[in-house]
Design a protein around this motif. Structure first.
Motif, short mmCIF file in Angstrom:
data_model
loop_
_atom_site.label_atom_id
_atom_site.label_comp_id
_atom_site.label_asym_id
_atom_site.label_seq_id
_atom_site.Cartn_x
_atom_site.Cartn_y
_atom_site.Cartn_z
N LEU A 205 0.84 -1.20 0.00
CA LEU A 205 0.00 0.00 0.00
C LEU A 205 0.87 1.25 0.00
CD1 LEU A 205 -2.80 1.28 0.15
CD2 LEU A 205 -2.65 1.16 2.65
N LEU A 206 2.00 1.21 0.70
CA LEU A 206 2.93 2.34 0.72
C LEU A 206 3.48 2.61 -0.68
CD1 LEU A 206 4.68 4.43 2.22
CD2 LEU A 206 6.35 2.60 2.64
N ILE A 207 3.90 1.56 -1.38
CA ILE A 207 4.42 1.72 -2.74
C ILE A 207 3.34 2.27 -3.66
CG2 ILE A 207 5.38 0.51 -4.73
CD1 ILE A 207 7.28 0.80 -2.35
N PHE A 208 2.12 1.75 -3.55
CA PHE A 208 1.00 2.23 -4.36
C PHE A 208 0.75 3.71 -4.10
CE2 PHE A 208 -3.55 3.17 -4.73
CZ PHE A 208 -3.79 2.82 -6.05
N THR A 209 0.78 4.10 -2.83
CA THR A 209 0.55 5.50 -2.45
C THR A 209 1.60 6.41 -3.08
OG1 THR A 209 -0.40 4.80 -0.34
CG2 THR A 209 0.29 7.10 -0.52
N LYS A 210 2.86 6.01 -3.02
CA LYS A 210 3.93 6.84 -3.59
C LYS A 210 3.76 7.02 -5.09
CE LYS A 210 7.51 5.83 -0.14
NZ LYS A 210 8.87 5.27 0.10
N TRP A 211 3.43 5.94 -5.79
CA TRP A 211 3.24 6.03 -7.24
C TRP A 211 2.06 6.95 -7.58
CZ3 TRP A 211 6.48 5.22 -10.93
CH2 TRP A 211 7.50 4.28 -10.79
N MET A 212 0.97 6.83 -6.83
CA MET A 212 -0.20 7.66 -7.10
C MET A 212 0.09 9.14 -6.82
SD MET A 212 -2.61 5.85 -8.38
CE MET A 212 -1.24 5.04 -9.24
#
Length: 413
Positions: A205-212
């Motif tokens: 979820l952290l990686i997804f948040t950064k990309w978004m």
């Protein structure tokens, strides 16, 4: 004196500054190498390049790390870089002085730039205006001198060598601009990522948040800052939460750019009411969600004197997501023995606020009398409620807050 200088000198050699020094030197070297490839730079320009790097590139990079608004940064920094470029070229290009004289002249002008930057605090607004006028006068004077000098020595300087030397700072400045943009974006995202690294679980979820965040806010640093503020109040736990939080920020920014009309029967517009005290440097900040459907914006503190325990003013608006239902002006007196004429000043600001909220109307005399005496009071005014509250603190300074509020009939405490 030595004790005062020690922390300053220590700050100049800490790790983060050393990184900036290294990046500046490397990037300037790359720019010089690229210009050399097209025969627009050679080693005779090394001194000019080094001085440009010290007095133009480095200050621009320092400011890049502190800017909250990328658009405003480039509006101001490009003008400043242009002024410094013209100055440096006048000192180094059109006239040949001893190196120490060239450095001294450059340092004096950079010192003035520093005074302008340091005096940007609200309480120094008058001094800041004076420094800006002096700076503008010097810049215009230098440009005039350059034009006159070039006119008188037109044939002497109409050579390829002098032309290359004259445009060198301009070329370096233009080449620096995209790098500054990338540096600002990197530093802003790095700051946000540091905040969320240990607070968002699981790691996917952290990686997804950064990309978004990078996808939606790459060219919107004000948006990423607002998202970070919102993050502390509503932390996302699913991918949909992340997308919704980004959507909320964009909707708020769109509303600020084109404020929707708010009927007075419902309340006041959040994006208009927060600027009721702008003329007094008390414009409230971003309108944000505090909790549930409670929203608000608060101004920076305005110090009424230079004393450490100064009397302060704060302006605040609160309400729901779409309307403001309460407008407040707050006087903070930290030391009762030093309050001086704080109540009279507070009354003056209060009158301005009242006239902004109720155009063409004057503040009730009884309300002003209560403010001057520091007494709690409330009264009805048409369908509104005018409230004066006194909050006292149990400390040796006898501190207190004097609050004035205008409450709309729709306000819910």
């Amino acid at each position: 004196m030595r004790k005062d200088l020690k922390p300053v000198l220590s700050a100049l050699i800490i790790r983060h500054f050393l990184i900036i020094y290294a990046i500046t030197i490397i990037y300037t070297g790359i720019c010089a190498a690229l210009l050399s490839k097209v025969e627009m730079w050679d080693f005779s320009m090394l001194k000019d390049t080094a001085i440009w790097m010290i007095f133009a590139a480095l200050p621009a990079m320092y400011k890049a790390g502190r800017t909250p608004d990328i658009k405003q940064y480039f509006k101001t920094i490009l003008v400043e870089l242009a002024q410094i470029t013209v100055l440096l070229e006048f000192i180094m290009g059109l006239h040949t002085y001893d190196l120490w004289k060239e450095l001294l002249l450059a340092v004096l002008v950079l010192f003035l730039k520093g005074l302008i930057s340091y005096s940007q605090k609200p309480e120094d607004v008058q001094v800041h205006k004076i420094f800006k006028k002096v700076d503008t006068a010097i810049s215009l004077g230098i440009i005039l001198l350059v034009c006159i000098y070039l006119y008188k020595h037109f044939l002497e300087y109409w050579t390829l060598a002098y032309l290359e030397q004259f445009v060198l700072p301009v070329e370096l400045t233009l080449m620096l601009t995209p790098f500054l943009y990338l540096l600002i974006v990197y530093m802003r995202f790095e700051e946000t990522f540091t905040t969320i690294n240990s607070r968002i679980k699981p790691h996917k979820l952290l990686i997804f948040t950064k990309w978004m965040l990078m996808l939606h806010f790459f060219n919107n640093l004000a948006g990423i800052k607002r998202w970070e503020q919102q993050f502390f109040m509503r932390r996302p736990v699913t991918k949909q939460d992340v997308l919704n939080s980004i959507k909320d920020v964009k909707e708020l920014q769109a509303a600020e750019a084109n404020p929707p009309e708010v009927l007075l029967t419902n309340g006041w517009s959040p994006y208009l009411s927060r600027d009721f005290m702008r003329v007094h440097l008390l414009s409230a900040g971003q309108y944000v969600n505090h909790y549930d459907d409670s929203w608000g914006a608060i101004s920076s503190t305005l110090h009424l004197s230079d004393d450490y325990l100064a009397n302060d003013l704060i302006y605040e608006v609160t309400g729901t997501k779409t309307v403001v239902t309460q407008i407040e002006l707050i006087l903070k007196v930290f030391d009762r023995s030093k309050k001086g004429n704080a109540h009279e000043v507070f009354a003056k600001y209060l009158k301005h606020l009242f006239e902004e909220v109720f155009p063409g109307k004057t503040v009730p005399v009884e309300l002003i009398n209560r403010i001057l005496k520091g007494k709690a009071y409330q009264m009805s005014y048409n369908t509104y409620l005018l409230v004066c509250d006194l909050d006292q603190y149990d400390n040796h300074l006898n501190s207190y807050n004097l609050k004035f509020a205008i409450r709309h009939p729709n306000h819910v405490a």
